[in-house]
Motif scaffolding. Sequence first.
Motif, PDB file in Angstrom:
ATOM      1  N   ALA A   1       0.833  -1.210   0.000  1.00  0.00           N
ATOM      2  CA  ALA A   1       0.000   0.000   0.000  1.00  0.00           C
ATOM      3  C   ALA A   1       0.866   1.257   0.000  1.00  0.00           C
ATOM      4  O   ALA A   1       0.583   2.219  -0.727  1.00  0.00           O
ATOM      5  CB  ALA A   1      -0.949  -0.006   1.198  1.00  0.00           C
ATOM      6  N   ALA A   2       1.926   1.268   0.792  1.00  0.00           N
ATOM      7  CA  ALA A   2       2.810   2.435   0.856  1.00  0.00           C
ATOM      8  C   ALA A   2       3.530   2.656  -0.470  1.00  0.00           C
ATOM      9  O   ALA A   2       3.719   3.803  -0.895  1.00  0.00           O
ATOM     10  CB  ALA A   2       3.822   2.265   1.985  1.00  0.00           C
ATOM     11  N   VAL A   3       3.912   1.580  -1.144  1.00  0.00           N
ATOM     12  CA  VAL A   3       4.577   1.700  -2.443  1.00  0.00           C
ATOM     13  C   VAL A   3       3.595   2.262  -3.467  1.00  0.00           C
ATOM     14  O   VAL A   3       3.953   3.145  -4.264  1.00  0.00           O
ATOM     15  CB  VAL A   3       5.155   0.345  -2.905  1.00  0.00           C
ATOM     16  CG1 VAL A   3       5.760   0.451  -4.299  1.00  0.00           C
ATOM     17  CG2 VAL A   3       6.178  -0.171  -1.901  1.00  0.00           C
ATOM     18  N   ALA A   4       2.359   1.780  -3.450  1.00  0.00           N
ATOM     19  CA  ALA A   4       1.339   2.299  -4.372  1.00  0.00           C
ATOM     20  C   ALA A   4       1.149   3.795  -4.154  1.00  0.00           C
ATOM     21  O   ALA A   4       1.092   4.571  -5.121  1.00  0.00           O
ATOM     22  CB  ALA A   4       0.020   1.556  -4.164  1.00  0.00           C
ATOM     23  N   GLU A   5       1.076   4.198  -2.913  1.00  0.00           N
ATOM     24  CA  GLU A   5       0.914   5.620  -2.577  1.00  0.00           C
ATOM     25  C   GLU A   5       2.078   6.450  -3.127  1.00  0.00           C
ATOM     26  O   GLU A   5       1.882   7.533  -3.693  1.00  0.00           O
ATOM     27  CB  GLU A   5       0.831   5.759  -1.060  1.00  0.00           C
ATOM     28  CG  GLU A   5       0.469   7.128  -0.570  1.00  0.00           C
ATOM     29  CD  GLU A   5       0.299   7.138   0.942  1.00  0.00           C
ATOM     30  OE1 GLU A   5       1.000   7.934   1.593  1.00  0.00           O
ATOM     31  OE2 GLU A   5      -0.514   6.351   1.458  1.00  0.00           O
ATOM     32  N   GLN A   6       3.288   5.942  -2.979  1.00  0.00           N
ATOM     33  CA  GLN A   6       4.471   6.654  -3.482  1.00  0.00           C
ATOM     34  C   GLN A   6       4.472   6.749  -5.007  1.00  0.00           C
ATOM     35  O   GLN A   6       4.821   7.791  -5.569  1.00  0.00           O
ATOM     36  CB  GLN A   6       5.747   5.961  -3.006  1.00  0.00           C
ATOM     37  CG  GLN A   6       5.983   6.079  -1.515  1.00  0.00           C
ATOM     38  CD  GLN A   6       7.176   5.232  -1.090  1.00  0.00           C
ATOM     39  OE1 GLN A   6       8.234   5.266  -1.712  1.00  0.00           O
ATOM     40  NE2 GLN A   6       6.997   4.453  -0.032  1.00  0.00           N
ATOM     41  N   LEU A   7       4.106   5.649  -5.676  1.00  0.00           N
ATOM     42  CA  LEU A   7       4.050   5.670  -7.138  1.00  0.00           C
ATOM     43  C   LEU A   7       3.024   6.691  -7.631  1.00  0.00           C
ATOM     44  O   LEU A   7       3.286   7.458  -8.567  1.00  0.00           O
ATOM     45  CB  LEU A   7       3.704   4.286  -7.684  1.00  0.00           C
ATOM     46  CG  LEU A   7       4.805   3.235  -7.650  1.00  0.00           C
ATOM     47  CD1 LEU A   7       4.238   1.861  -8.012  1.00  0.00           C
ATOM     48  CD2 LEU A   7       5.946   3.597  -8.579  1.00  0.00           C
TER      49      LEU A   7
ATOM     50  N   LEU B   1       0.896  -5.368  -5.726  1.00  0.00           N
ATOM     51  CA  LEU B   1       0.992  -3.928  -5.954  1.00  0.00           C
ATOM     52  C   LEU B   1      -0.137  -3.435  -6.855  1.00  0.00           C
ATOM     53  O   LEU B   1      -0.709  -2.369  -6.605  1.00  0.00           O
ATOM     54  CB  LEU B   1       2.368  -3.566  -6.527  1.00  0.00           C
ATOM     55  CG  LEU B   1       2.639  -2.078  -6.780  1.00  0.00           C
ATOM     56  CD1 LEU B   1       2.317  -1.220  -5.558  1.00  0.00           C
ATOM     57  CD2 LEU B   1       4.081  -1.880  -7.214  1.00  0.00           C
ATOM     58  N   LEU B   2      -0.485  -4.196  -7.866  1.00  0.00           N
ATOM     59  CA  LEU B   2      -1.623  -3.800  -8.711  1.00  0.00           C
ATOM     60  C   LEU B   2      -2.902  -3.711  -7.894  1.00  0.00           C
ATOM     61  O   LEU B   2      -3.719  -2.810  -8.089  1.00  0.00           O
ATOM     62  CB  LEU B   2      -1.818  -4.795  -9.853  1.00  0.00           C
ATOM     63  CG  LEU B   2      -0.998  -4.601 -11.104  1.00  0.00           C
ATOM     64  CD1 LEU B   2      -1.335  -5.667 -12.134  1.00  0.00           C
ATOM     65  CD2 LEU B   2      -1.174  -3.219 -11.688  1.00  0.00           C
ATOM     66  N   TYR B   3      -3.079  -4.644  -6.986  1.00  0.00           N
ATOM     67  CA  TYR B   3      -4.251  -4.612  -6.105  1.00  0.00           C
ATOM     68  C   TYR B   3      -4.291  -3.294  -5.328  1.00  0.00           C
ATOM     69  O   TYR B   3      -5.331  -2.623  -5.276  1.00  0.00           O
ATOM     70  CB  TYR B   3      -4.214  -5.804  -5.147  1.00  0.00           C
ATOM     71  CG  TYR B   3      -5.247  -5.705  -4.051  1.00  0.00           C
ATOM     72  CD1 TYR B   3      -6.572  -6.050  -4.302  1.00  0.00           C
ATOM     73  CD2 TYR B   3      -4.900  -5.255  -2.789  1.00  0.00           C
ATOM     74  CE1 TYR B   3      -7.525  -5.930  -3.302  1.00  0.00           C
ATOM     75  CE2 TYR B   3      -5.841  -5.142  -1.787  1.00  0.00           C
ATOM     76  CZ  TYR B   3      -7.158  -5.478  -2.044  1.00  0.00           C
ATOM     77  OH  TYR B   3      -8.108  -5.357  -1.059  1.00  0.00           O
ATOM     78  N   GLU B   4      -3.165  -2.931  -4.723  1.00  0.00           N
ATOM     79  CA  GLU B   4      -3.128  -1.702  -3.926  1.00  0.00           C
ATOM     80  C   GLU B   4      -3.363  -0.469  -4.798  1.00  0.00           C
ATOM     81  O   GLU B   4      -4.059   0.465  -4.378  1.00  0.00           O
ATOM     82  CB  GLU B   4      -1.813  -1.580  -3.169  1.00  0.00           C
ATOM     83  CG  GLU B   4      -1.644  -2.598  -2.066  1.00  0.00           C
ATOM     84  CD  GLU B   4      -2.674  -2.493  -0.945  1.00  0.00           C
ATOM     85  OE1 GLU B   4      -3.414  -1.486  -0.857  1.00  0.00           O
ATOM     86  OE2 GLU B   4      -2.738  -3.438  -0.140  1.00  0.00           O
TER      87      GLU B   4
END
Length: 181
Positions: free
Chosen positions: A60-66, A88-91
Amino acid sequence: MGELVQFITGCHTRTARDYIGRMQDEKIHCSEVARRYDADYWDGDRRYGFGGYRYDGRWAAVAEQLIAHYQLPPDAKILDVGCGKAHLLYELSQQLPQSTVCGFDISAYAIQNSLKGMQTHLMLHPAEAPYPFGDGEFDLVFSLMTLHNLRLPELFGALGEIARVGRRQYVAMESYRTVAE
């Protein structure tokens, strides 16, 4: 050449790894089993790969950063090359519910055992083969820890396709010279 950004370091360093022990544990055999990318890799013994890892929300944190770094719009179109079980796609789909997410992997097992509801967004496809998408079709194309498994001619093909179909790209990979490494 793009910029150096580190979105996944926190996820990668979150779990303890006994690197010396892993090197002494029939490393070549374990690597050969892992490179099948089947049930042993995804849900088998830790020595062969993920070791039955159960998704805990860490992406979730990586998705937010992207999303923030690439300024992705609510209706972004996103492709994951080597998506595995699509965590990551899910998030990304949760944080951008109007987005279109798509991923592919060479592991039928990973796709069949991806997070609930993600299978319809995934397909079986090798990273090095031409992608069935148009030029600049995606707002973001990313590939995490996949491309290092390709030989140089295959790598050039994959990078070319990532650049072709994505308006922005993010690639993270490890490196080694031989399967034994």
